[in-house]
Design an enzyme around this catalytic site. Structure first.
Site, PDB file in Angstrom:
ATOM      1  N   GLY A   1      51.869  65.499  46.493  1.00  0.00           N
ATOM      2  CA  GLY A   1      50.744  66.132  46.392  1.00  0.00           C
ATOM      3  C   GLY A   1      50.860  67.576  46.943  1.00  0.00           C
ATOM      4  O   GLY A   1      51.718  68.197  46.728  1.00  0.00           O
TER       5      GLY A   1
ATOM      6  N   GLY B   1      53.899  68.128  48.880  1.00  0.00           N
ATOM      7  CA  GLY B   1      55.241  67.799  48.336  1.00  0.00           C
ATOM      8  C   GLY B   1      55.426  68.818  47.205  1.00  0.00           C
ATOM      9  O   GLY B   1      56.604  69.163  46.803  1.00  0.00           O
TER      10      GLY B   1
ATOM     11  N   ASN C   1      52.086  65.283  59.336  1.00  0.00           N
ATOM     12  CA  ASN C   1      51.415  65.437  60.629  1.00  0.00           C
ATOM     13  C   ASN C   1      51.485  64.444  61.463  1.00  0.00           C
ATOM     14  O   ASN C   1      51.867  63.294  60.826  1.00  0.00           O
ATOM     15  CB  ASN C   1      49.930  65.810  60.284  1.00  0.00           C
ATOM     16  CG  ASN C   1      49.669  67.151  60.311  1.00  0.00           C
ATOM     17  OD1 ASN C   1      50.311  68.012  60.756  1.00  0.00           O
ATOM     18  ND2 ASN C   1      48.291  67.379  59.751  1.00  0.00           N
TER      19      ASN C   1
ATOM     20  N   LYS D   1      51.403  70.463  68.718  1.00  0.00           N
ATOM     21  CA  LYS D   1      50.480  70.424  67.409  1.00  0.00           C
ATOM     22  C   LYS D   1      49.383  69.157  67.367  1.00  0.00           C
ATOM     23  O   LYS D   1      48.574  69.032  66.921  1.00  0.00           O
ATOM     24  CB  LYS D   1      51.517  70.579  66.086  1.00  0.00           C
ATOM     25  CG  LYS D   1      50.599  70.407  64.747  1.00  0.00           C
ATOM     26  CD  LYS D   1      51.395  70.898  63.601  1.00  0.00           C
ATOM     27  CE  LYS D   1      50.544  71.213  62.368  1.00  0.00           C
ATOM     28  NZ  LYS D   1      50.901  70.555  61.172  1.00  0.00           N
TER      29      LYS D   1
ATOM     30  N   ASN E   1      45.874  68.541  66.959  1.00  0.00           N
ATOM     31  CA  ASN E   1      45.142  67.432  66.098  1.00  0.00           C
ATOM     32  C   ASN E   1      44.270  66.510  66.589  1.00  0.00           C
ATOM     33  O   ASN E   1      43.173  65.997  66.144  1.00  0.00           O
ATOM     34  CB  ASN E   1      46.144  66.865  64.991  1.00  0.00           C
ATOM     35  CG  ASN E   1      46.812  67.857  64.090  1.00  0.00           C
ATOM     36  OD1 ASN E   1      46.065  68.889  63.678  1.00  0.00           O
ATOM     37  ND2 ASN E   1      47.969  67.667  63.533  1.00  0.00           N
TER      38      ASN E   1
ATOM     39  N   ASN F   1      41.077  67.586  64.814  1.00  0.00           N
ATOM     40  CA  ASN F   1      40.631  66.649  63.435  1.00  0.00           C
ATOM     41  C   ASN F   1      39.808  65.598  63.658  1.00  0.00           C
ATOM     42  O   ASN F   1      38.893  65.399  62.999  1.00  0.00           O
ATOM     43  CB  ASN F   1      42.172  66.034  62.989  1.00  0.00           C
ATOM     44  CG  ASN F   1      43.072  66.945  62.422  1.00  0.00           C
ATOM     45  OD1 ASN F   1      42.875  68.136  62.513  1.00  0.00           O
ATOM     46  ND2 ASN F   1      43.815  66.537  61.571  1.00  0.00           N
TER      47      ASN F   1
ATOM     48  N   SER G   1      41.645  68.448  57.749  1.00  0.00           N
ATOM     49  CA  SER G   1      41.883  67.644  56.587  1.00  0.00           C
ATOM     50  C   SER G   1      41.324  66.339  57.050  1.00  0.00           C
ATOM     51  O   SER G   1      40.833  65.690  55.997  1.00  0.00           O
ATOM     52  CB  SER G   1      43.449  67.557  56.658  1.00  0.00           C
ATOM     53  OG  SER G   1      44.041  67.125  58.021  1.00  0.00           O
TER      54      SER G   1
ATOM     55  N   GLU H   1      44.467  59.734  58.932  1.00  0.00           N
ATOM     56  CA  GLU H   1      45.779  59.643  59.495  1.00  0.00           C
ATOM     57  C   GLU H   1      45.505  59.376  61.047  1.00  0.00           C
ATOM     58  O   GLU H   1      46.317  59.517  61.618  1.00  0.00           O
ATOM     59  CB  GLU H   1      46.759  60.844  59.325  1.00  0.00           C
ATOM     60  CG  GLU H   1      46.937  61.307  57.684  1.00  0.00           C
ATOM     61  CD  GLU H   1      48.113  62.067  57.837  1.00  0.00           C
ATOM     62  OE1 GLU H   1      47.652  63.359  57.838  1.00  0.00           O
ATOM     63  OE2 GLU H   1      49.150  62.092  57.141  1.00  0.00           O
TER      64      GLU H   1
HETATM   65  N1  LIG Z   1      47.877  70.016  52.887  1.00  0.00           N
HETATM   66  C1  LIG Z   1      48.246  70.587  54.156  1.00  0.00           C
HETATM   67  O1  LIG Z   1      48.046  71.982  54.296  1.00  0.00           O
HETATM   68  C2  LIG Z   1      49.196  69.904  55.352  1.00  0.00           C
HETATM   69  C3  LIG Z   1      49.320  71.178  56.408  1.00  0.00           C
HETATM   70  C4  LIG Z   1      50.198  70.400  57.213  1.00  0.00           C
HETATM   71  C5  LIG Z   1      50.523  69.187  57.516  1.00  0.00           C
HETATM   72  N2  LIG Z   1      50.136  68.394  56.214  1.00  0.00           N
HETATM   73  C6  LIG Z   1      50.792  67.035  56.499  1.00  0.00           C
HETATM   74  O2  LIG Z   1      51.424  66.533  55.241  1.00  0.00           O
HETATM   75  C7  LIG Z   1      51.369  65.193  54.683  1.00  0.00           C
HETATM   76  C8  LIG Z   1      50.913  65.263  53.245  1.00  0.00           C
HETATM   77  O3  LIG Z   1      49.774  65.859  53.128  1.00  0.00           O
HETATM   78  P1  LIG Z   1      49.229  66.413  51.691  1.00  0.00           P
HETATM   79  O4  LIG Z   1      48.007  67.259  52.211  1.00  0.00           O
HETATM   80  O5  LIG Z   1      50.196  66.831  50.988  1.00  0.00           O
HETATM   81  O6  LIG Z   1      48.581  65.041  51.088  1.00  0.00           O
HETATM   82  P2  LIG Z   1      48.225  64.566  49.515  1.00  0.00           P
HETATM   83  O7  LIG Z   1      48.005  65.781  48.812  1.00  0.00           O
HETATM   84  O8  LIG Z   1      47.286  63.402  49.641  1.00  0.00           O
HETATM   85  O9  LIG Z   1      49.842  64.078  48.952  1.00  0.00           O
HETATM   86  C9  LIG Z   1      50.299  63.040  49.306  1.00  0.00           C
HETATM   87  C10 LIG Z   1      50.775  62.251  47.981  1.00  0.00           C
HETATM   88  O10 LIG Z   1      51.602  61.139  48.211  1.00  0.00           O
HETATM   89  C11 LIG Z   1      51.274  60.387  46.919  1.00  0.00           C
HETATM   90  N3  LIG Z   1      51.563  59.062  47.224  1.00  0.00           N
HETATM   91  C12 LIG Z   1      50.908  58.110  48.133  1.00  0.00           C
HETATM   92  N4  LIG Z   1      51.451  56.925  47.995  1.00  0.00           N
HETATM   93  C13 LIG Z   1      52.404  57.109  47.253  1.00  0.00           C
HETATM   94  C14 LIG Z   1      53.332  55.864  46.626  1.00  0.00           C
HETATM   95  N5  LIG Z   1      53.089  54.544  46.996  1.00  0.00           N
HETATM   96  N6  LIG Z   1      54.255  56.251  45.761  1.00  0.00           N
HETATM   97  C15 LIG Z   1      54.401  57.799  45.529  1.00  0.00           C
HETATM   98  N7  LIG Z   1      53.714  58.708  45.823  1.00  0.00           N
HETATM   99  C16 LIG Z   1      52.619  58.324  46.627  1.00  0.00           C
HETATM  100  C17 LIG Z   1      49.898  60.628  46.629  1.00  0.00           C
HETATM  101  O11 LIG Z   1      50.114  60.135  45.220  1.00  0.00           O
HETATM  102  P3  LIG Z   1      48.650  59.937  44.384  1.00  0.00           P
HETATM  103  O12 LIG Z   1      48.294  61.443  44.095  1.00  0.00           O
HETATM  104  O13 LIG Z   1      49.210  59.236  43.027  1.00  0.00           O
HETATM  105  O14 LIG Z   1      47.716  59.412  45.220  1.00  0.00           O
HETATM  106  C18 LIG Z   1      50.021  62.094  46.931  1.00  0.00           C
HETATM  107  O15 LIG Z   1      50.241  63.199  45.765  1.00  0.00           O
HETATM  108  C19 LIG Z   1      50.154  64.584  55.668  1.00  0.00           C
HETATM  109  O16 LIG Z   1      50.851  63.893  56.769  1.00  0.00           O
HETATM  110  C20 LIG Z   1      49.456  65.805  56.014  1.00  0.00           C
HETATM  111  O17 LIG Z   1      48.806  65.663  57.394  1.00  0.00           O
HETATM  112  C21 LIG Z   1      49.397  68.609  55.276  1.00  0.00           C
END
Ligand SMILES: NC(=O)c1ccc[n+]([C@@H]2O[C@H](COP(=O)([O-])OP(=O)(O)OC[C@H]3O[C@@H](n4cnc5c(N)ncnc54)[C@H](OP(=O)(O)O)[C@@H]3O)[C@@H](O)[C@H]2O)c1
Length: 375
Positions: free
Chosen positions: A14, A17, A118, A222, A226, A230, A311, A323
Site C-alpha cells: 500500500g 510499502g 504506526n 509518536k 497518535n 488520531n 489517517s 488501528e
Molecule cells: N500512509 C502514511 O502516510 C503512513 C505514515 C506513517 C505510518 N503509517 C503506518 O504504516 C502502516 C501501513 O500504512 P499504509 O498507509 O501504507 O496502509 P495501506 O495503504 O492500507 O497499505 C496496507 C497494505 O497492506 C495490504 N494487505 C493487507 N492485508 C494483506 C494480506 N493479508 N496480504 C497481503 N497484503 C495485505 C493491503 O493490500 P490490499 O490493497 O490488497 O488491501 C494494502 O496494500 C500503518 O501502520 C500506518 O499507520 C502510514
C-alpha cells in the site's frame, strides 16, 4: 559469474510499502518482491504493467517516480522450496498476523523481518504468539513520511520525514539497552540493515539506524501524539487545526495517563543512563515530560499539520477498520498485562471505545441513512 542481488520482500503493498519498495528498487542494489494478497491483486498490478507511481508533492514540479516490479508475486505462485531472507511488513497493524500466515513456511531463524507501522503491540504479537519456538531477527521502523493512494497503484508522497530503524530485543524483550557496538556490527554483518544503510537509499528517505532505546524514545513520543490526535479527531470528526484552542484538556488527560502506564512498562528506558561512551546519551525525561508533550501535540498536531485529517479519521470516515487497538488500545493492553487495573487506563479505554462507537455509527448511517432531524 555476477553475484545475485539480495532479495527484499514487501508484505503490504500500500502507501508505505510502495514508498519503500520504489526507493529500494531504484536506489539500493536489491531485487524487491512485493507479496500481494492474492492472484486477483497480482492481476491488478499486471494490468498496470507491474508499475507503481509515487508523485512527490513537496518537490518542485512534483516529479513522479515510476517503478516496475517484475518480481511481484502472491501466495499461490510461490514454489515450495522458496526462502524469505528479508521481509519488510507494511500492512496495517491489525492485518499483520493474517498477512504473515501464508509466508510462515518460507521464514527461517536467520530471516530479517522489519515492521514499518504506526503504534505499538505488533512486536509483542510476533514475539509471544507467532515466533514462540524460534525467533527470526526482528527490527522496527518508525516512519514519519506522509503518503496516500490516489487510485490504482499511484500514490502522492505528501510529506518528507524520516525512517528510524532499530533491532528489536526479541531474545530478551525486557532489555532495552543496546550499544553502539551492536549497531556497527549489524551495519556490517546484517543484510537488511546493510541495505537500509546504503547511502543512496538512506539519503532518499532519511533513514536513521539507531539503538533500540533511541528508536523506542521516538516511537513512544509518536505513540502519544497518535493517542491524542488520531483518536480525538476521529471521535469528534474534525480536521486537526480545529482542536488547536480546545484540545488541551483531553490531550492532557490522555498524556498524563499514558505516561504513568509507560513509566511502569518501560521503566528501564525511564531510568536509562549510558554506562560508557559505547551507549548514546538520551534525554528521556525531557522528551517524555507531560507539559512538553502537551505543547508538542498542540504544535505538531494542530498547528504544523493543522490542515490535515489524521489517517484514523480517514479510516472512520471511509468505514474502514482502524488501528485503535495498537494506539490508545496499546495502553489498555499494557495495563492488563502489568495487572495495573483498568482504573489506571480509564481515559484511554474510553477513547478506544468511543472510536469504535464512531466507526459503528458511521457504518450504521451508511446502511440505514442519517436519522437526525435537520433543522
Ligand atoms: N500512509 C502514511 O502516510 C503512513 C505514515 C506513517 C505510518 N503509517 C503506518 O504504516 C502502516 C501501513 O500504512 P499504509 O498507509 O501504507 O496502509 P495501506 O495503504 O492500507 O497499505 C496496507 C497494505 O497492506 C495490504 N494487505 C493487507 N492485508 C494483506 C494480506 N493479508 N496480504 C497481503 N497484503 C495485505 C493491503 O493490500 P490490499 O490493497 O490488497 O488491501 C494494502 O496494500 C500503518 O501502520 C500506518 O499507520 C502510514
Amino acid at each position: 559469474m555476477a553475484a545475485t542481488q539480495p532479495r527484499v520482500c514487501i508484505l503490504g503493498f500500500g502507501s508505505i510499502g510502495v514508498l519503500l519498495a520504489s526507493h529500494l528498487q531504484q536506489n539500493a542494489q536489491v531485487t524487491v518482491i512485493p507479496l500481494l494478497r492474492s492472484e486477483k491483486r497480482l492481476e491488478d498490478l499486471i494490468a498496470h504493467r507491474k508499475t507503481a507511481n509515487v508523485k512527490s508533492l513537496f518537490l518542485d514540479q512534483q516529479p513522479i517516480r515510476e517503478t516496475i516490479f517484475d518480481a511481484a508475486t502472491c501466495p499461490e505462485l510461490i514454489p515450495n522450496d522458496w526462502k524469505i531472507d528479508n521481509l519488510i511488513i507494511t500492512t496495517k497493524t491489525y492485518q499483520t498476523k493474517d498477512a504473515l500466515k501464508p509466508y510462515m513456511k518460507y521464514l527461517h531463524p536467520r530471516t530479517n523481518i522489519m515492521l514499518v507501522q504506526n503504534g505499538l503491540g505488533v512486536f509483542e504479537v510476533l514475539n509471544e504468539e507467532i515466533f514462540v519456538e524460534w525467533k527470526p531477527n526482528l527490527f522496527q521502523g518508525v516512519i514519519s513520511h506522509g503518503i496516500f493512494n490516489t487510485g490504482g497503484f499511484s500514490f502522492s508522497h505528501a510529506g518528507f520525514g524520516n525512517l528510524k530503524v532499530a533491532r528489536l530485543p526479541s531474545q530478551d524483550p525486557g532489555s532495552i539497552v543496546q550499544s553502539n557496538q551492536l549497531i556497527s556490527s549489524d551495519r556490517s554483518g546484517n543484510e537488511l540493515i546493510r541495505i537500509m544503510n546504503d547511502s543512496n537509499f538512506a539519503a532518499g528517505l532519511d533513514v536513521q539506524h539507531l539503538t533500540y532505546q533511541e528508536m523506542l524514545l521516538g516511537q513512544l513520543e509518536k505513540l502519544i501524539v497518535n493517542c491524542c490526535m488520531n483518536s480525538v479527531t476521529s471521535i469528534v470528526d474534525c480536521i486537526n487545526g480545529e482542536l488547536r484552542d480546545i484540545g488541551a484538556p483531553i490531550f492532557d488527560a490522555i498524556i498524563s495517563e499514558s505516561l504513568t502506564v509507560l513509566q511502569t512498562a518501560y521503566k528501564p528506558l525511564f531510568d536509562y543512563k549510558p554506562s560508557s561512551r559505547d551507549f548514546p546519551s538520551l534525554d528521556v525525561l525531557g522528551v517524555l515530560d507531560r507539559k512538553r508533550l502537551l505543547a508538542f501535540v498542540l504544535n505538531i498536531g494542530c498547528v504544523v499539520n493543522g490542515s490535515n485529517s489524521t489517517s484514523m479519521r480517514q479510516d472512520v470516515v471511509n468505514l474502514r477498520d482502524t488501528e485503535i487497538e495498537y494506539i490508545n488500545g496499546y495502553i489498555v493492553r499494557l495495563c492488563d498485562k502489568l495487572a495495573l487495573g483498568r482504573e489506571s487506563c480509564k481515559t484511554n479505554e474510553t477513547i478506544e471505545t468511543l472510536v469504535k462507537l464512531r466507526l459503528g455509527l458511521n457504518r450504521y448511517r451508511d446502511e440505514h441513512g442519517d436519522k437526525r432531524v435537520k433543522h
